[in-house]
Design an enzyme around this catalytic site. Structure first.
Site, PDB file in Angstrom:
ATOM      1  CE  LYS A 130      20.732  22.184 -37.434  1.00  0.00           C
ATOM      2  NZ  LYS A 130      22.141  22.024 -37.703  1.00  0.00           N
ATOM      3  CE  LYS A 175      23.400  24.324 -39.331  1.00  0.00           C
ATOM      4  NZ  LYS A 175      24.401  23.660 -39.277  1.00  0.00           N
TER       5      LYS A 175
HETATM    6  C1  PBG Z   1      27.028  20.901 -38.406  1.00  0.00           C
HETATM    7  C2  PBG Z   1      25.689  20.898 -37.536  1.00  0.00           C
HETATM    8  C3  PBG Z   1      25.032  21.190 -36.400  1.00  0.00           C
HETATM    9  C4  PBG Z   1      23.990  20.865 -36.157  1.00  0.00           C
HETATM   10  C5  PBG Z   1      23.554  19.722 -37.023  1.00  0.00           C
HETATM   11  N1  PBG Z   1      24.826  19.958 -38.038  1.00  0.00           N
HETATM   12  C6  PBG Z   1      25.688  22.312 -35.742  1.00  0.00           C
HETATM   13  C7  PBG Z   1      25.823  23.864 -35.939  1.00  0.00           C
HETATM   14  O1  PBG Z   1      25.578  24.043 -37.125  1.00  0.00           O
HETATM   15  O2  PBG Z   1      26.404  24.481 -35.141  1.00  0.00           O
HETATM   16  C8  PBG Z   1      22.877  21.044 -35.008  1.00  0.00           C
HETATM   17  C9  PBG Z   1      22.005  19.829 -34.651  1.00  0.00           C
HETATM   18  C10 PBG Z   1      21.426  20.151 -33.142  1.00  0.00           C
HETATM   19  O3  PBG Z   1      21.423  21.140 -32.595  1.00  0.00           O
HETATM   20  O4  PBG Z   1      20.638  19.329 -32.769  1.00  0.00           O
HETATM   21  N2  PBG Z   1      27.330  22.134 -38.960  1.00  0.00           N
END
Ligand code: PBG
Length: 324
Positions: A248, A195
Site C-alpha cells: 500500500k 505500508k
Molecule cells: C489507517 C489507514 C489509512 C488508510 C487505510 N488505513 C490511513 C493512513 O495510514 O494514514 C489509507 C487508505 C487510503 O488512502 O485509501 N491507518
C-alpha cells in the site's frame, strides 16, 4: 525473408487473437470495496475528495453492501468514524463502537458478504496517530495490546478477517496470539505489511478525519525509497502468522508488488488508495481522461504486477464495467 522475422503485430490483428494470448484478466473476484461507517441514521453523505464514496450510517451501509453483493463483489473492508475520540482510542475496541455495530448490521443482513475490518487506532485517537503516544512518540509495545483488543472486538462482532494497518512492530504475532487464545484460530489476518508513509492517503485522512495532530507517520510507516525493507517487513509478518500480505499504496509501488510476488509465497493484496482514486476522478471531472478506461487499466496493471486481490474505491464501477 522479410525483415523483421518475428512480427508481434500478427497476433494483435484480431480481437480473437488478442483474447487467446491475453496474460492477465480482471475479474470481480479481485475486488474488495472499502466503506466508511458513521454513527446516526439516514446518513449518506458524499465524501468530497472521493467522488462516488460516502459516509454511511448503518442503515444505508447495508444498502450499499447489498449493491456490492448484487454485483458479486466478494468482500468489503469497513472503516469507522467514531462519535468521540480520546488519547487511547477506546472507541476502536468498544463492543458498541461504530465499526462493531457496522459489522454486526452487515453480517445480520447479508451473511454471505465477507467483511474485513481495518484494525488501527488513528481514527479513534484525538491526536490522530496509529498508536498510544508517550512523550511525543508512538509507543510501539504499549500499542500492541490495544490493537489486539481492537481486532478481537471486530471478530466478536462478526468480522470474517482482520486487517491491521497501524505498522507497529510485532502486531501480527500479538493479534494472532489473542485470536488463537480466544478461540478464533480460524480467522485470517490480512497484514498491511508493506505500508509506505505516502502522501496518497490525503483524501482518506480527510474522509476518516485521521490526520495526525502533530508530526507525521514516518516513524512507523515505511520510507518510500526502500524496497529491500519491504521484503524484510513482509517476511516478518509471514513468520508472525499473517495469511495475506498487503502492499500500500498500489500504483506508485508496483515494483514492490512484483518483487514480493517473487519472494513471498502468500497471497498478495494491493490497496489502490484514496489519492490514486481521487487523481483519476479529478482528471475525469476535468474531461482530461476517460475515467472508467483509466480505472480498468490501473486495476489491470495492479493485477499484472502480482496482486491476488485489490482494495479499491472503484470496485463497483469496475464490476459494472466487467459485466458489460
Ligand atoms: C489507517 C489507514 C489509512 C488508510 C487505510 N488505513 C490511513 C493512513 O495510514 O494514514 C489509507 C487508505 C487510503 O488512502 O485509501 N491507518
Amino acid at each position: 525473408m522479410l525483415f523483421p522475422e518475428y512480427r508481434p503485430r500478427r497476433l494483435r490483428e484480431k480481437e480473437s487473437f488478442r483474447r487467446m494470448i491475453r496474460e492477465t484478466a480482471l475479474s470481480v473476484d479481485d475486488f474488495i470495496l472499502p466503506l466508511f461507517a458513521v454513527e446516526g441514521k439516514g446518513i449518506k453523505k458524499p465524501i468530497e475528495p472521493l467522488p462516488g464514496q460516502f459516509h454511511l450510517s448503518c442503515d444505508n451501509l447495508v444498502k450499499v453492501v447489498k449493491e456490492a453483493a448484487d454485483l458479486n463483489i466478494p468482500a468489503v473492508m469497513l472503516f469507522g468514524l467514531p462519535g468521540k475520540k480520546d488519547p487511547l482510542g477506546t472507541q476502536a475496541y468498544a463492543a458498541d463502537g461504530i465499526v462493531q455495530k457496522a459489522i454486526k448490521t452487515v453480517k445480520d443482513a447479508l451473511p454471505d458478504m465477507t467483511v474485513l475490518t481495518d484494525v488501527c487506532l488513528c481514527q479513534y485517537t484525538d491526536h490522530g496517530h496509529c498508536g498510544m503516544v508517550d512523550k511525543g512518540t508512538v509507543d510501539n509495545d504499549a500499542t500492541l495490546d490495544l490493537l489486539a483488543r481492537t481486532a478481537l472486538s471486530h471478530v466478536k462482532a462478526g468480522a470474517d478477517m482482520v486487517a491491521p494497518s497501524d505498522m507497529m512492530d510485532g502486531r501480527i504475532a500479538e493479534i494472532r496470539g489473542t485470536l488463537d487464545d480466544e478461540g478464533y484460530s480460524h480467522i485470517p489476518i490480512m497484514s498491511y505489511a508493506v505500508k509506505y508513509a505516502s502522501s496518497f492517503y490525503g483524501p482518506f485522512r480527510s474522509a476518516a478525519d485521521s490526520t495526525p495532530q502533530f508530526g507525521d507517520r514516518r516513524s512507523y510507516q515505511m520510507d518510500p525509497a526502500n524496497a529491500l525493507e519491504a521484503v524484510r517487513e513482509a517476511t516478518m509478518d509471514v513468520e508472525e502468522g499473517a495469511d495475506i500480505i498487503m502492499v500500500k499504496p498500489a500504483l506508485p509501488y508496483l515494483d514492490i508488488l512484483a518483487r514480493l510476488k517473487q519472494e513471498i509465497d502468500l497471497p498478495l493484496a494491493a490497496y489502490n488508495v484514496s489519492g490514486e482514486y481521487a487523481m483519476i476522478k479529478a482528471a475525469e471531472m476535468m474531461g482530461w481522461v476517460d475515467g472508467i478506461k483509466v480505472i480498468m487499466e490501473t486495476l489491470l496493471s495492479i493485477k499484472r504486477a502480482g496482486a491476488d486481490t485489490i482494495l479499491t474505491y472503484a470496485a463497483m464501477e469496475a464490476a459494472r464495467e466487467l459485466d458489460k
